[in-house]
Write a protein that holds these residues in place. Structure first.
Motif, mmCIF file in Angstrom:
data_model
loop_
_atom_site.group_PDB
_atom_site.id
_atom_site.type_symbol
_atom_site.label_atom_id
_atom_site.label_comp_id
_atom_site.label_asym_id
_atom_site.label_seq_id
_atom_site.Cartn_x
_atom_site.Cartn_y
_atom_site.Cartn_z
ATOM 1 N N GLY A 83 38.066 46.243 39.719
ATOM 2 C CA GLY A 83 37.119 44.911 39.574
ATOM 3 C C GLY A 83 37.148 45.206 37.896
ATOM 4 O O GLY A 83 37.098 46.050 37.656
ATOM 5 N N TYR A 84 36.568 43.709 38.015
ATOM 6 C CA TYR A 84 36.714 43.471 36.655
ATOM 7 C C TYR A 84 34.653 43.850 36.197
ATOM 8 O O TYR A 84 34.075 43.414 37.566
ATOM 9 C CB TYR A 84 37.082 42.509 35.817
ATOM 10 C CG TYR A 84 36.536 41.929 34.710
ATOM 11 C CD1 TYR A 84 36.998 42.057 33.758
ATOM 12 C CD2 TYR A 84 35.671 40.820 34.522
ATOM 13 C CE1 TYR A 84 36.835 42.299 32.358
ATOM 14 C CE2 TYR A 84 34.858 40.718 32.767
ATOM 15 C CZ TYR A 84 36.152 41.237 31.593
ATOM 16 O OH TYR A 84 35.445 40.812 30.709
ATOM 17 N N PHE A 85 33.854 44.124 35.473
ATOM 18 C CA PHE A 85 32.730 43.357 34.723
ATOM 19 C C PHE A 85 32.598 43.868 33.665
ATOM 20 O O PHE A 85 33.788 43.616 32.180
ATOM 21 C CB PHE A 85 31.696 44.806 35.110
ATOM 22 C CG PHE A 85 32.186 46.264 34.416
ATOM 23 C CD1 PHE A 85 31.086 46.622 33.671
ATOM 24 C CD2 PHE A 85 33.264 46.727 34.477
ATOM 25 C CE1 PHE A 85 31.708 47.450 33.038
ATOM 26 C CE2 PHE A 85 33.472 48.276 33.944
ATOM 27 C CZ PHE A 85 32.166 49.023 32.773
ATOM 28 N N PHE B 20 35.497 48.906 37.430
ATOM 29 C CA PHE B 20 34.978 49.181 38.616
ATOM 30 C C PHE B 20 35.416 49.459 39.896
ATOM 31 O O PHE B 20 36.518 48.761 40.878
ATOM 32 C CB PHE B 20 33.426 48.605 38.967
ATOM 33 C CG PHE B 20 33.627 47.348 39.685
ATOM 34 C CD1 PHE B 20 33.223 47.686 40.807
ATOM 35 C CD2 PHE B 20 34.236 46.092 39.264
ATOM 36 C CE1 PHE B 20 32.818 46.435 41.532
ATOM 37 C CE2 PHE B 20 33.676 45.224 40.609
ATOM 38 C CZ PHE B 20 33.114 45.446 41.469
ATOM 39 N N ALA B 21 35.203 50.344 40.677
ATOM 40 C CA ALA B 21 35.146 50.379 42.299
ATOM 41 C C ALA B 21 34.279 50.828 43.251
ATOM 42 O O ALA B 21 33.140 51.292 42.328
ATOM 43 C CB ALA B 21 36.441 51.674 42.261
ATOM 44 N N VAL C 83 37.642 35.789 46.322
ATOM 45 C CA VAL C 83 37.248 36.769 44.919
ATOM 46 C C VAL C 83 35.224 36.256 45.115
ATOM 47 O O VAL C 83 34.693 35.660 44.908
ATOM 48 C CB VAL C 83 37.459 35.481 43.480
ATOM 49 C CG1 VAL C 83 36.907 36.477 42.241
ATOM 50 C CG2 VAL C 83 38.548 36.241 43.549
ATOM 51 N N VAL C 84 35.379 37.793 44.988
ATOM 52 C CA VAL C 84 33.304 38.326 45.348
ATOM 53 C C VAL C 84 33.163 38.740 43.759
ATOM 54 O O VAL C 84 33.467 39.048 42.925
ATOM 55 C CB VAL C 84 33.297 39.218 46.871
ATOM 56 C CG1 VAL C 84 33.669 38.864 47.599
ATOM 57 C CG2 VAL C 84 33.652 40.957 46.088
ATOM 58 N N SER C 85 32.078 37.942 43.668
ATOM 59 C CA SER C 85 30.842 38.662 42.844
ATOM 60 C C SER C 85 30.009 39.173 42.816
ATOM 61 O O SER C 85 28.745 38.658 43.775
ATOM 62 C CB SER C 85 31.464 37.120 41.469
ATOM 63 O OG SER C 85 30.402 35.833 42.283
ATOM 64 N N LEU D 160 33.144 41.315 39.112
ATOM 65 C CA LEU D 160 34.348 40.491 39.825
ATOM 66 C C LEU D 160 34.796 41.780 40.527
ATOM 67 O O LEU D 160 35.772 42.107 40.136
ATOM 68 C CB LEU D 160 34.822 39.499 38.658
ATOM 69 C CG LEU D 160 35.290 38.537 38.985
ATOM 70 C CD1 LEU D 160 34.132 37.190 40.045
ATOM 71 C CD2 LEU D 160 35.888 37.438 38.169
ATOM 72 N N ALA D 161 35.252 40.971 41.510
ATOM 73 C CA ALA D 161 36.592 41.403 42.269
ATOM 74 C C ALA D 161 37.856 41.225 43.512
ATOM 75 O O ALA D 161 36.864 39.664 43.539
ATOM 76 C CB ALA D 161 36.420 43.070 43.170
#
Length: 934
Positions: free
Chosen positions: A91-93, A114-115, A225-227, A248-249
């Motif tokens: 995931g991106y942050f 992130f995970a 895509v979840v946030s 965001l993932a």
């Protein structure tokens, strides 16, 4: 009975062991038990005070921070979903600068990620509510850096290439243990808990936070895509406080396909340059089962000539620039052949770890394989930038079409194993419209499909342009068979016209029409064994800086094809390179490149290496003209590598045998002096000191092998770690020989000190030491001058010089080996000074040790004539840094050793000093006579 009762109820008298007259009164048993209980209690209290315990997730109130989002419920022991249901990876942050600082703005950097891993997913007493317990981990950005001297290890026999060895460093890591609830109705997840991390200054921090995430029950392309965000529960003034981290993932739960029909109906054809496309054997076969490796490769974007500011791709309006590369990740296939994935854009061409689901730089797509078109057809949606962390949808503009296909034939101008189109389904008047463009895979894969073939188009040009070697001069030489692809993979040292050094790599792509899938594949039976001219195709990549990686902007790729003559060892090829003509990724080809390579034979002469040129056939005034590049390489063929490993195994056995016999000979000398103790005082202490010191230097300078610390560079690896295990055995045997020599030195020293005539013996020993030191210092000075004059050992390759430097430790080891070769010098001098006829040394000791010191030189002569010295660092027995080895030294050292052994034999039989020395000594001697005292 009375005694025992009284001793248990009253103080007990006990004598201390220090003094029989001293009597002390000790406490009773209950009191002693109390002391044994109170001391551990105080110790435990001390540690609890010194190290306060961290908070657990149960210590954070869920109702205070999440009760209004998902009400708290009582969990049961039943599981409705698997623990991987809510897993998020890669995931991106944004945020978290307190821990990670800014992402490294250098090449080869990895973005933050992130995970989330759910450890437990339980039903609750509230319908549609699940209890989630999991771990949330944040990784900071990272970068790669190179090691010049490092070791790459593997299980299979291979030549290790230290150029490609790189290390990866992450900047920061924070983890949280969280628990909370998820609502099926709202799709909201809320978790609270504690964590641990370090600030960017290195300070340890105990953290507490709440994690809120929008996670739908069943995702589709618009909600895949979840946030969410992670928020600190500490006060703003607290040292553990951190700013909000937005995440965001890509969701990995249930997925519903909604745009497959639209993707199939709007799918466009692939570029006209692709003639034949590969299909599948039947409709039921999935693209994930066949060319999945191709789908996960790297692609380069090629925008059309009509590209303008408004029409340059789907991301230009939001980014303001044109990404150069894309990659497909998170590929997932359904049973009915539908597929979904993530499309990542980047200006970096490297590994997938450098490309994340970054807002504005990614798209999500779904579709299926269209059998009638032999294409993968997709509809894609752009991932929007962060606005609302808990928004229902973070993707928009689902009007982008993508098609992907796999060519069945490769050529010199089209090496891509996968090509595709990206277009807009909007009208040209719509502000979101953009012109279609293509993308192609690039680089050497090694994982090509079985049905892929190669078509030659410029072999005739290569035959007309290249010059052949003299076949008559090559008639006695044997060159490798090109069907063994391993022998035709070369690391290249490149020298520009100005003398700058670079590096490159040459991979054989095809032999005949057969594509080389992997270097370890079996030889294809394409042509007869007596075939001398082979059609061959290569993929070459080179960088003009010696430390630059092959995927850096400084690197260049050349596609080449031509012929290989197995009688002369000449590879003659025409090459093509790509270049950007208008600065907008519009790629053109320059095929006016001529490559001529002379590979070394299987039986090369000294100094015979791979060499060749890469030159442009254009005129000097042409903008695409470049000055010739000289290439060279130290090549070791697979057969030679196997012979080297076999030689190393034999050398290990030889050195084990030598060390065993060395221990036996020292043991026989100890038995000899045990039977004849009177000869102990006649043994040269200097000889034993230097002999022990020589073994100590060899042991100490290589002691890291015993500890498993292989700092030296092992260049050949065999199967099963045989080499490493035997290195440890060799060091243990060396230590055993060293300890036996120490014992021999100790016995001789003690006997000399106890001798009645010790003063005269020590006087002669001091003279021996002075003479030996003079000899050793003079010899060391001469050896240093010789080494200084040849400190740079040059391996001549046409147009290139490779330099090997010797360290001072290697010089010490070499001279220590020379001292061991002349170990009998002190004994010869001492026997001459004392005119001793004692058989102080057992013949098995001095003759056997002399033979052991001479055998490496005899073997070195054999090895230099029968093995090619590709890699001196692979020598184990008769190592170049363990003694002086050359044709002259290999003759001188054994002859001198034999001469000293003969001298010891003569001295122990006829007297230590020669007859003329005894006559000279008698002319100048005085005789002491008794004088009567008055």
């Amino acid at each position: 009975m009375a005694a025992s009762l009284s001793s248990s109820s009253s103080p007990m008298l006990r004598r201390t062991p220090l003094s029989k007259s001293r009597v002390t009164v000790t406490s009773s048993i209950p009191s002693r038990n109390h002391e044994q209980w109170i001391h551990p209690f105080l110790l435990l209290m001390f540690f609890l005070a010194a190290f306060p315990s961290r908070l657990s997730s149960a210590d954070v109130s869920y109702a205070d921070h999440c009760g209004s989002i998902v009400p708290e419920s009582t969990p049961s022991t039943l599981r409705e979903y698997s623990d991987s249901s809510f897993r998020l990876s890669s995931g991106y942050f944004v945020g978290g600068d307190r821990f990670f600082g800014q992402d490294p703005g250098i090449d080869f950097s990895a973005l933050r990620s992130f995970a989330f891993y759910s450890r437990s997913v339980l039903l609750t007493d509230s319908p549609g509510t699940l209890q989630i317990v999991g771990t949330l981990i944040f990784h900071g950005g990272g970068f790669q850096f190179a090691h010049r001297n490092s070791t790459s290890r593997g299980r299979s026999l291979r030549l290790v290439r230290p150029w490609n060895t790189r290390s990866f460093k992450r900047l920061g890591r924070v983890s949280f243990d969280l628990s909370g609830f998820w609502s099926e109705e709202t799709g909201k997840l809320c978790l609270v808990g504690t964590g641990f991390g370090r600030s960017k200054e290195g300070i340890s921090l105990d953290l507490s936070a709440v994690f809120k995430l929008k996670y739908p029950t069943a995702a589709n392309i618009t909600s895949s895509v979840v946030s969410g965000y992670l928020e600190s529960l500490e006060s703003v003034n607290s040292t553990s406080y951190f700013d909000r981290i937005m995440v965001l993932a890509y969701a990995q739960r249930k997925y519903e396909y909604t745009k497959v029909f639209q993707a199939q109906s709007s799918c466009s054809f692939i570029h006209d340059s692709v003639d034949q496309l590969m299909g599948f054997l039947d409709r039921r076969q999935s693209i994930c089962d066949a060319p999945g490796d191709l789908l996960r490769t790297r692609f380069k974007l090629e925008y059309g000539s009509s590209c303008s500011n408004r029409n340059c791709g789907p991301l230009y309006n939001s980014l303001g620039f044109q990404p150069a590369f894309l990659k497909f990740t998170s590929l997932d296939c359904s049973d009915d052949g539908k597929i979904r994935l993530v499309v990542l854009f980047s200006n970096y061409s490297g590994l997938s770890s450098m490309m994340m689901l970054e807002p504005g730089m990614a798209m999500v797509a779904e579709g299926s394989w269209v059998q009638t078109k032999n294409q993968l057809c997709l509809i894609a949606c752009r991932v929007k930038a962060f606005t609302d962390a808990l928004a229902d949808n973070v993707v928009d503009d689902c009007t982008i079409g993508i098609s992907l296909a796999f060519p069945a034939v490769l050529t010199i101008e089209s090496r891509s194993t996968a090509v595709g189109n990206i277009w807009s389904n909007l009208n040209e008047t719509n502000p979101g419209y953009f012109s279609s463009f293509i993308f192609r895979s690039f680089g050497y894969s090694g994982e090509y499909d079985n049905g892929l073939r190669y078509k030659y188009t410029k072999v005739d040009d290569a035959r007309k342009s290249c010059t052949e070697a003299d076949a008559y001069r090559s008639r006695k030489k044997r060159y490798p068979d090109p069907r063994n692809y391993r022998d035709f993979m070369f690391y290249l040292l490149i020298t520009t016209y100005e003398g700058k050094l670079g590096r490159g790599f040459a991979n054989p792509l095809a032999l005949g029409e057969t594509i080389n899938r992997t270097p370890s594949m079996e030889r294809p039976t394409l042509l007869a064994n007596n075939q001398s001219i082979w059609n061959i195709s290569y993929f070459l990549t080179h960088a003009y800086h010696q430390n630059a990686p092959f995927n850096s902007p400084d690197a260049a790729d050349i596609s080449a094809e031509g012929t290989y003559n197995s009688k002369t060892g000449v590879i003659c090829m025409v090459g093509c390179r790509s270049f950007d003509t208008q600065g907008n990724n519009l790629v053109s080809k320059d095929c006016n490149i001529l490559i001529n390579i002379q590979i070394p034979p299987l039986n090369p002469e000294p100094g015979e290496h791979l060499h060749g040129t890469i030159r442009s056939t254009r005129t000097n005034l042409d903008p695409l003209f470049f000055k010739p590049l000289e290439i060279s390489s130290h090549v070791m063929y697979e057969r030679q590598a196997a012979q080297s490993v076999w030689r190393m195994d034999i050398e290990i056995i030889m050195i084990l045998i030598s060390l065993t016999f060395s221990c036996i000979f020292v043991g026989l000398q100890l038995l000899h002096i045990n039977k004849h103790p009177g000869v102990l005082s006649s043994i040269s202490i200097t000889m034993l000191v230097f002999l022990t010191f020589g073994h100590m230097v060899v042991l100490v300078l290589n002691f890291e092998a015993l500890l498993g610390n292989h700092k030296k560079q092992n260049v050949l690896q065999g199967n099963g770690g045989w080499l490493e295990v035997n290195e440890v055995v060799v060091r243990l045997m060396t230590m055993a020989a060293f300890l036996l020599h120490c014992r021999l030195l100790q016995v001789a020293w003690c006997a000399r000190s106890a001798n009645d005539d010790k003063n005269s013996l020590w006087f002669a020993e001091r003279k021996t030491i002075r003479l030996c030191l003079f000899i050793y210092i003079a010899g060391g000075f001469i050896a240093w001058l010789v080494r200084l004059s040849s400190q740079k050992t040059f391996h001549q390759v046409p147009h290139i010089t490779i330099e090997t430097r010797h360290s001072s430790w290697e010089d010490i080891q070499t001279y220590a080996g020379l001292i061991l070769d002349g170990f009998l010098i002190p004994q010869v001098i001492l026997n001459a000074l004392c005119d001793s006829k004692e058989t102080s040394l057992a013949p098995s000791f001095y003759v056997g040790t002399t033979i052991l010191r001479a055998l490496p030189h005899v073997y070195d002569v054999y090895r230099s004539r029968n093995y090619i010295p590709h890699l001196n660092s692979s020598y184990i027995y008769a190592r170049p840094n363990g003694d002086l080895y050359s044709l002259a030294w290999d003759i001188i050292i054994p002859c001198v050793g034999i001469l000293f052994a003969v001298g010891i034999y003569i001295q122990q039989r006829f007297g230590g000093a020669p007859s003329f020395c005894r006559r000279i000594g008698s002319l100048g001697s005085y005789e002491m006579v008794p004088v009567a005292s008055s």
